[in-house]
Design a protein around this motif. Structure first.
Motif, PDB file in Angstrom:
ATOM      1  N   GLU B 213      20.578  64.833  60.561  1.00 29.93           N
ATOM      2  CA  GLU B 213      19.546  64.361  61.500  1.00 29.93           C
ATOM      3  C   GLU B 213      20.064  64.413  62.936  1.00 29.93           C
ATOM      4  OE1 GLU B 213      16.555  64.002  60.970  1.00 29.93           O
ATOM      5  OE2 GLU B 213      16.080  63.048  59.051  1.00 29.93           O
ATOM      6  N   ASN B 217      18.805  66.813  66.062  1.00 29.20           N
ATOM      7  CA  ASN B 217      18.420  66.280  67.378  1.00 29.20           C
ATOM      8  C   ASN B 217      19.140  67.010  68.502  1.00 29.20           C
ATOM      9  OD1 ASN B 217      16.556  64.542  66.346  1.00 29.20           O
ATOM     10  ND2 ASN B 217      17.805  62.701  66.544  1.00 29.20           N
ATOM     11  N   GLY B 275      14.020  60.799  62.299  1.00 29.51           N
ATOM     12  CA  GLY B 275      15.442  61.149  62.277  1.00 29.51           C
ATOM     13  C   GLY B 275      16.347  59.952  62.536  1.00 29.51           C
TER      14      GLY B 275
HETATM   15 MG   LIG Z   1      15.153  64.088  64.922  1.00 29.36          MG
END
Ligand SMILES: [Mg+2]
Ligand SMILES: Nc1ncnc2c1ncn2[C@@H]1O[C@H](COP(=O)(O)OP(=O)(O)OP(=O)(O)O)[C@@H](O)[C@H]1O
Lengths: 114, 311
Positions: B213, B217, B275
């Motif tokens: 996650e 990002n 996330g």
């Molecule tokens: Mg994310």
């Protein structure tokens, strides 16, 4: 537990990568990857319309039993290559998500009860 | 069962195959015997080591450890020279000996390090610690088994066999922003390594999912970043940093469903705003810090004895 092999036969899926063999603990369907990461369980079969390479990483990290692509969608080349390399089973169905899940349910596959 | 035998024999094979010179540290620190004991503290502290060989000219003349230093401190002898308190009967290894010899010597003497000597010249050429051995074996496994199933080369006994108090493996991954074709490679690579080190599957899943996650990002919102994994025998700590735009309101960003993902990111199935909540859910500790215009730093810890382990 039902085996992926049975599902492939019963639903007439086309296996494009991996062995599509092994226990299936349940099912999960979503096209949002973080949602799958949050709620899918180990050995679940995942039903999605996403075809991008990231589905392989998600299936790998969550240790899913396989990915069924809906509406006859084909995985992208990079996705297929990665899936073969990582031994992740990707299967293609011409049916819609709704139809596939209905059939899986009648085979005894359930969602994960929280 | 067969796998287990296979694994064990593979590690053994490697400890015979690799030579000490393949894994030893050649950028080691030394001190000379004329140095004041008091100055030793600085050397050990700066280099974060527990012992150092004593070399005069090019000759190895002794070895001193942190214990020697503490003894001198207790006896008020910090003004004396290293030469008066060092151990002169140094146990050494030859650079061309197989790794198994080093493994056995560590077992026999319980020392934390051995100076390594060239058989030809008799001079000091390196230092070897248990961590050098583990790193060497891991590296070798990596190349030996690149294409085999990871289950087969799990090296759980590395940790069991050569566990030292200060064991810590430090891995670093560089993440390219905006490149979704490579997204996930760091996390899946980390998964292989953790499996190989023999961590329980639940731990591996939680660590790598949360790392994934964070990796996504970086790819989605920044130009580049780094993932550091600090692996200890009781916890795995992940530090993720980037030099991206930063997060304006961290509390808001942590809310499930909050997302600023642009269209091209959403098309790939990201942007559910889950996330960061996932990272919180799957780890035991999570710290998120950010400065707008400078970047973001995320730190997570997963404990091996955590009660979240069935997630
Ligand atoms: Mg994310
Ligand atoms: N490293 C980062 N740099 C800048 N902004 C970030 C970073 N990480 C997260 N954000 C911001 O926080 C929001 C929430 O992040 P989070 O990972 O929870 O959801 P998402 O990325 O939008 O969607 P998902 O992760 O579910 O695919 C992001 O939309 C983004 O605005």
């Amino acid at each position: 537990m039902i085996n992926m092999k049975e599902i492939v036969t019963e639903l007439g899926l086309k296996v494009v990568s991996g062995e599509a063999d092994g226990p299936v603990s349940g099912g999960y369907s979503s096209d949002l990857l973080s949602d799958v990461i949050a709620y899918a369980q180990k050995d679940n079969v995942w039903i999605t319309l996403q075809t991008h390479i990231n589905i392989v990483a998600v299936a790998n990290l969550k240790e899913l039993s396989g990915i069924i692509l809906v509406n006859g969608r084909q995985p992208e080349d990079a996705t297929l290559k990665k899936a073969i390399q990582e031994n992740i089973s990707i299967m293609i169905s011409n049916m819609s998500t709704f139809e596939i899940i209905g059939r899986l349910y009648s085979l005894g596959i359930r969602g994960n009860n929280k | 069962m067969n796998n287990l035998i296979h694994e064990t024999s593979k590690i053994q094979e490697i400890t015979y195959e690799l030579k000490i010179q393949d894994v030893m540290d050649t950028e080691y620190q030394t001190v000379n015997s004329g140095m004041a004991v008091g100055s030793l503290r600085e050397v050990l502290r700066k280099k974060r080591i527990l012992g150092v060989p004593v070399v005069d000219g090019t000759d190895l003349v002794g070895i001193v450890s942190i214990e020697d230093f503490i003894k001198c401190m207790e006896n008020g002898k910090l003004g004396e020279t290293v030469g008066t308190m060092m151990t002169m009967d140094v146990k050494t290894l030859f650079a061309d000996e197989p790794l198994i010899t080093a493994v056995n010597k560590f077992e026999e003497y319980g020392f934390s390090r051995f100076p390594v000597i060239s058989r030809q010249t008799g001079k000091l050429v390196g230092i070897i610690t248990k961590i050098d051995i583990i790193k060497g074996i891991l590296k070798k496994l990596e190349t030996a088994y690149q294409h085999e199933e990871e289950r087969r080369y799990r090296a759980s006994h590395i940790f069991n066999d050569i566990v030292a108090d200060d064991i810590s493996i430090d891995l670093k991954y560089f993440i390219e922003g905006k490149n979704f074709d490579k997204a996930g490679e760091a996390s899946t690579g980390l998964k292989k390594t953790l499996n190989r080190l023999g961590f329980p599957p639940d731990i591996v899943r939680r660590v790598t999912i949360s790392t994934y996650e964070a990796e996504i990002n970086i790819v989605s919102y920044t130009d580049k970043g780094e993932i550091h994994a600090f692996i200890d025998s009781n916890q795995i700590r992940i530090v993720v940093t980037d030099t991206g735009p930063g997060i304006l309101d961290i509390e808001k960003a942590m809310l499930p469903g909050f997302s600023t993902a642009p269209g091209w990111v959403r098309e790939l199935g990201f942007g559910a705003g889950m996330g960061l909540p996932n990272i919180k859910k799957f780890t035991d500790k999570m710290t998120l810090e950010s400065v707008v215009g400078e970047g973001t730093r995320l730190e997570t810890v997963v404990f091996l004895d955590s009660n979240k382990n069935k997630l």
